[in-house]
Motif scaffolding. Sequence first.
Motif, PDB file in Angstrom:
ATOM      1  N   VAL A 153      37.054  25.505   7.745  1.00 30.92           N
ATOM      2  CA  VAL A 153      36.643  25.051   9.081  1.00 30.92           C
ATOM      3  C   VAL A 153      35.614  26.005   9.676  1.00 30.92           C
ATOM      4  O   VAL A 153      34.552  25.582  10.152  1.00 30.92           O
ATOM      5  CB  VAL A 153      37.861  24.916  10.018  1.00 30.92           C
ATOM      6  N   MET A 157      31.753  25.298  10.637  1.00 32.63           N
ATOM      7  CA  MET A 157      31.273  25.432  12.016  1.00 32.63           C
ATOM      8  C   MET A 157      30.125  26.444  12.115  1.00 32.63           C
ATOM      9  O   MET A 157      29.271  26.324  12.973  1.00 32.63           O
ATOM     10  CB  MET A 157      32.413  25.847  12.940  1.00 32.63           C
ATOM     11  N   GLN A 159      28.002  26.958   9.749  1.00 29.87           N
ATOM     12  CA  GLN A 159      26.943  26.486   8.842  1.00 29.87           C
ATOM     13  C   GLN A 159      26.785  27.358   7.600  1.00 29.87           C
ATOM     14  O   GLN A 159      25.689  27.541   7.093  1.00 29.87           O
ATOM     15  CB  GLN A 159      25.607  26.396   9.587  1.00 29.87           C
TER      16      GLN A 159
ATOM     17  N   ASP B 168      32.864  36.826  15.598  1.00 28.90           N
ATOM     18  CA  ASP B 168      34.072  37.168  14.852  1.00 28.90           C
ATOM     19  C   ASP B 168      33.700  38.326  13.918  1.00 28.90           C
ATOM     20  O   ASP B 168      33.006  38.127  12.924  1.00 28.90           O
ATOM     21  CB  ASP B 168      34.538  35.933  14.062  1.00 28.90           C
ATOM     22  N   ALA B 171      34.910  37.971  10.083  1.00 31.39           N
ATOM     23  CA  ALA B 171      34.217  36.941   9.287  1.00 31.39           C
ATOM     24  C   ALA B 171      32.698  37.073   9.402  1.00 31.39           C
ATOM     25  O   ALA B 171      31.966  36.381   8.691  1.00 31.39           O
ATOM     26  CB  ALA B 171      34.654  35.554   9.738  1.00 31.39           C
ATOM     27  N   THR B 173      30.682  36.052  11.761  1.00 27.90           N
ATOM     28  CA  THR B 173      30.065  34.797  12.177  1.00 27.90           C
ATOM     29  C   THR B 173      30.502  34.478  13.606  1.00 27.90           C
ATOM     30  O   THR B 173      31.411  35.092  14.135  1.00 27.90           O
ATOM     31  CB  THR B 173      30.448  33.650  11.210  1.00 27.90           C
ATOM     32  N   GLN B 174      29.815  33.513  14.197  1.00 24.04           N
ATOM     33  CA  GLN B 174      30.170  33.119  15.558  1.00 24.04           C
ATOM     34  C   GLN B 174      31.357  32.167  15.543  1.00 24.04           C
ATOM     35  O   GLN B 174      31.462  31.318  14.664  1.00 24.04           O
ATOM     36  CB  GLN B 174      28.968  32.428  16.206  1.00 24.04           C
ATOM     37  N   ASP B 175      32.257  32.336  16.492  1.00 29.68           N
ATOM     38  CA  ASP B 175      33.383  31.406  16.615  1.00 29.68           C
ATOM     39  C   ASP B 175      33.732  31.299  18.093  1.00 29.68           C
ATOM     40  O   ASP B 175      33.029  31.876  18.937  1.00 29.68           O
ATOM     41  CB  ASP B 175      34.585  31.902  15.791  1.00 29.68           C
ATOM     42  N   ARG B 216      41.969  31.315  17.580  1.00 29.97           N
ATOM     43  CA  ARG B 216      40.571  31.183  17.155  1.00 29.97           C
ATOM     44  C   ARG B 216      40.325  29.701  16.911  1.00 29.97           C
ATOM     45  O   ARG B 216      41.158  29.030  16.278  1.00 29.97           O
ATOM     46  CB  ARG B 216      40.334  31.985  15.870  1.00 29.97           C
ATOM     47  N   LEU B 217      39.210  29.161  17.420  1.00 31.85           N
ATOM     48  CA  LEU B 217      38.996  27.710  17.349  1.00 31.85           C
ATOM     49  C   LEU B 217      39.054  27.184  15.918  1.00 31.85           C
ATOM     50  O   LEU B 217      39.624  26.115  15.672  1.00 31.85           O
ATOM     51  CB  LEU B 217      37.669  27.326  18.015  1.00 31.85           C
ATOM     52  N   SER B 218      38.488  27.936  14.970  1.00 32.61           N
ATOM     53  CA  SER B 218      38.558  27.492  13.567  1.00 32.61           C
ATOM     54  C   SER B 218      40.004  27.322  13.135  1.00 32.61           C
ATOM     55  O   SER B 218      40.338  26.398  12.385  1.00 32.61           O
ATOM     56  CB  SER B 218      37.918  28.526  12.643  1.00 32.61           C
ATOM     57  N   VAL B 221      41.597  24.217  14.870  1.00 31.67           N
ATOM     58  CA  VAL B 221      41.199  22.981  14.169  1.00 31.67           C
ATOM     59  C   VAL B 221      41.853  22.919  12.790  1.00 31.67           C
ATOM     60  O   VAL B 221      42.430  21.901  12.401  1.00 31.67           O
ATOM     61  CB  VAL B 221      39.656  22.892  14.056  1.00 31.67           C
ATOM     62  N   GLY B 222      41.777  24.044  12.044  1.00 32.12           N
ATOM     63  CA  GLY B 222      42.339  24.077  10.688  1.00 32.12           C
ATOM     64  C   GLY B 222      43.836  23.817  10.689  1.00 32.12           C
ATOM     65  O   GLY B 222      44.348  23.026   9.889  1.00 32.12           O
ATOM     66  N   PHE B 245      28.863  16.380  14.204  1.00 35.52           N
ATOM     67  CA  PHE B 245      29.350  17.721  13.884  1.00 35.52           C
ATOM     68  C   PHE B 245      29.067  18.033  12.417  1.00 35.52           C
ATOM     69  O   PHE B 245      28.837  19.172  12.045  1.00 35.52           O
ATOM     70  CB  PHE B 245      30.863  17.818  14.107  1.00 35.52           C
ATOM     71  N   LYS B 249      24.855  21.414  13.674  1.00 34.87           N
ATOM     72  CA  LYS B 249      25.780  22.475  14.039  1.00 34.87           C
ATOM     73  C   LYS B 249      26.728  21.945  15.117  1.00 34.87           C
ATOM     74  O   LYS B 249      26.309  21.216  16.015  1.00 34.87           O
ATOM     75  CB  LYS B 249      24.964  23.664  14.572  1.00 34.87           C
ATOM     76  N   ALA B 250      28.023  22.344  15.024  1.00 31.22           N
ATOM     77  CA  ALA B 250      29.016  21.794  15.949  1.00 31.22           C
ATOM     78  C   ALA B 250      28.626  22.025  17.406  1.00 31.22           C
ATOM     79  O   ALA B 250      28.754  21.123  18.249  1.00 31.22           O
ATOM     80  CB  ALA B 250      30.381  22.402  15.655  1.00 31.22           C
TER      81      ALA B 250
END
Lengths: 185, 400
Positions: A153, A157, A159, B168, B171, B173-175, B216-218, B221-222, B245, B249-250
């Motif tokens: 996920v 998100m 990419q 984040d 990871a 990356t942006q979350d 965390r939004l991921s 959702v997960g 989505f 990009k979401a």
Amino acid sequence: MSELTDCIEASLEKSADELEADLPDLLADLDGQTREFVQENPGLFGRLVGRMDEMEVAPFVEANPQTADQFQNFLWTGMEVIVANSPEVQEQIGQDITVNFEATDCPMDGHMHVDGSEKTLTGGAGTLEDPTLKISGPADNLVGLITGAIDPVQGFMSQQYEMDGPVATGTQLAPIMGSLSESFE
Amino acid sequence: MYYDDDGGEFRETLRAHLEEHIEPIVDEADREPLTREEFLEYTGVLRELDIGFEPGVAEEYFGNLERFTIVSEEVSRVWPSLNVALQMSFPSVFVQHAADATQDAMLEKLHDGECIGCLAVTEPEGGSDTARPNTVAYKDGDEYVLEGKKQWVGNAPIADVALVVAHDDEADTQDMFLVDQANSPFETETMDKLGWKGVNNGKMYFDGVRIPEDNRLSNIVGNALMDGADMQEIVPFPESVSQLFFEQKALNATFSFMRTGMSFMAVGIMQAAFEEALEYAEERETFGNPIGSTQLVQEKLYEILRDLETSRHLSRHALELLERGDDRARLISSLAKGYTAERSVDATYNALQIHGGEGLKTENRLERYYRDASVMTIPDGTTEIQKLIVGKELTGMSAY
């Protein structure tokens, strides 16, 4: 098999570069025996896959084109065995899904077939005709997606990979990939 | 055409409801940022028509694009601040699939329509550069620790939950991270501003705020997908927007949705200004005649109506593309937001000019329309940013 297992154990003790240098020979030796190897050594398979996350896949594939298919077949055969032995992953499988994986930074294509009625997951090198979903991205991210280094996920998100196909099917794939990576962690 | 395909019945019902319950209080209520009690009272009026974010209602509101845009237009015709305050509360929907502690603290409120949400994107140093947040989430055991500042966050000072965009660290990356005030208190400060006075915009301070990893939004959702939920149950967007989505990009797909809503908001403000300007032009007499009989006032009415109708049609086009999940939804929603926001400033200015000195009085709505329209050009991407998005979508080359 025990000799091969010893070799893999020894390579796992080495640095990332040394392991990468050993990998083509290891994969060649494993060719045709992966199923048996994973059945007997699920933990070792998990450790080896975990170390593969340290590799830069695209340069490895470029440098070892003859090994690229073996590399994918090893990963997918291992995953197939894990799914066959994991009720948690099987529980997440609800429908037939076919997926093509296409690396954007090296010549590496693969595919996956989730069978909803048999509760199995199979895959390998090469692409399928008319898959339900297409996933593309850098080879590192695609391998990370399969091995669990990249959260399906969050990776989507942010990419780290792209997915084409119906959203409803794509969202069915995320829990399968998620539970798959959990099962050999 | 998808719009008003029920023959306008919902629009008429909503308009009558707003005229009865909101119109009489709007002038006084918009002078100060909404308190928590006021937010719940006024959004409660809308909940009577199934407009809100509690389970079962969110799908009707956010999950139905035509309905969403009609709400955006009609509520903004009467009170733009209420439309913004309501929309910005949408992150509360994620409580349903959040960590157990957050559910324990907030789920009952959510079901009662009393869980106020906010979306924290903009940072003091970042402005329009939302892709690289300075706010960071560090992993510590089974929690994340949030460090950073946000500003211009609608509802922040009265919010129960905030969805915070952050980097984040683990990871790389942006979350986004859902923070609830009950378990993870955060500091806020109300900001004063030119228009949208009723919206309680605020600064937010995250100084070592600890949140469960499941927030965390991921992971939200997960985990929800693992539990068998489908995408519409997690994020109550229509399927066409969820499909975007996948293709974009979401956050971009979310902005396409929000910007289309903003375009209709601008249309609502222009509609209100036009109605008042026309009525005033017919009633007000100078030099022995209604001012509407003069050529210059008729020209201004022409210009207001031109801006209103071109904006309405461009907004409907953006809606249509969003309905289809069309690739051009991002392009046209940015074009529509940028265009309609600027036109709403022009139209309310012209309406104010028609009113002359009367338009300057603070007890007169014209000055509020003008102030509210002036805010439209900034949030969800300034007009300048919309131009750059359109440029990037057209050429494939980013100028920002």
